[in-house]
Every structure is written in structure tokens, then in C-alpha cells.
Design a protein around this motif. Structure first.
Motif: not given
Length: 104
Positions: A16, A30, A49, A55
Motif C-alpha cells: 500500500s 499488505v 491492511m 487501511w
């Protein structure tokens, strides 16, 4: 309010990316994917997440960080340039470790 429908572990290579400054991004691996939906059963979406516990849409994310996107890099190509380095606890020599499952 949303509810979690299903949780699955993320495969290696998913990250992410967060905007943490005007020209600065940071990536975290992630850890899991969650299928979430509105309590009335509408509006399903998948969110990841990351290993920092963040998240998209969370009220407890790193202050000043805005979610940019998820990205995938094959594990043999290494992490993205802006990946957060592993913490010292990730590099421990002692203690149990998860091992990949062997197909039989």
C-alpha cells in the motif's frame, strides 16, 4: 457502518502506498485483504491492511498520510524504492517463523 465479510492473507509482493509529504510517499507490505460491506448488504469493497495496521478509510492511520494506491511487485524484483525498511523485530534470529506451505 461496515462489516467484515471475509479476511484472507495477502500474498507477498502487494504494497500500500501512502502520501506522507508534498513529494514523499511510503510503501508498506499488505498483510491481509478484507471484503467489507455496508450493514444492509450493499456496497461491497475489498480493502488491504498493511503491516503498519493502516487501511484506506481508517480513523487511526498515520497522521498526515493519505492513501494513494495498492501496487504489486513480484517478490524477486524486490520492494518498491519507497518501502518502509523492516523493523528490528522482523530481523530477529530467534523464535518461530512462518514457513511457506509445501504442496503435497
Amino acid at each position: 457502518m461496515k462489516r467484515i465479510v471475509e479476511i484472507v492473507p495477502a500474498r507477498p509482493g502487494w504494497y500500500s502506498r501512502w502520501q506522507v509529504g508534498p513529494e514523499v510517499t511510503r510503501c508498506y507490505p499488505v498483510s491481509l485483504w478484507a471484503l467489507v460491506e455496508e450493514t444492509d448488504g450493499s456496497g461491497r469493497e475489498v480493502v488491504g491492511m498493511d503491516c503498519a495496521g493502516q487501511w484506506p478509510g481508517s480513523d487511526v492511520n498515520e497522521v498526515g498520510g493519505d492513501f494513494v494506491r495498492y501496487l504489486f511487485q513480484t517478490p524477486d524484483s524486490g520492494p518498491p524504492e519507497d518501502a518502509e525498511p523492516p523493523s528490528p523485530t522482523d530481523l530477529r534470529e530467534d523464535g518461530p517463523r512462518l514457513q511457506p506451505a509445501v504442496a503435497t
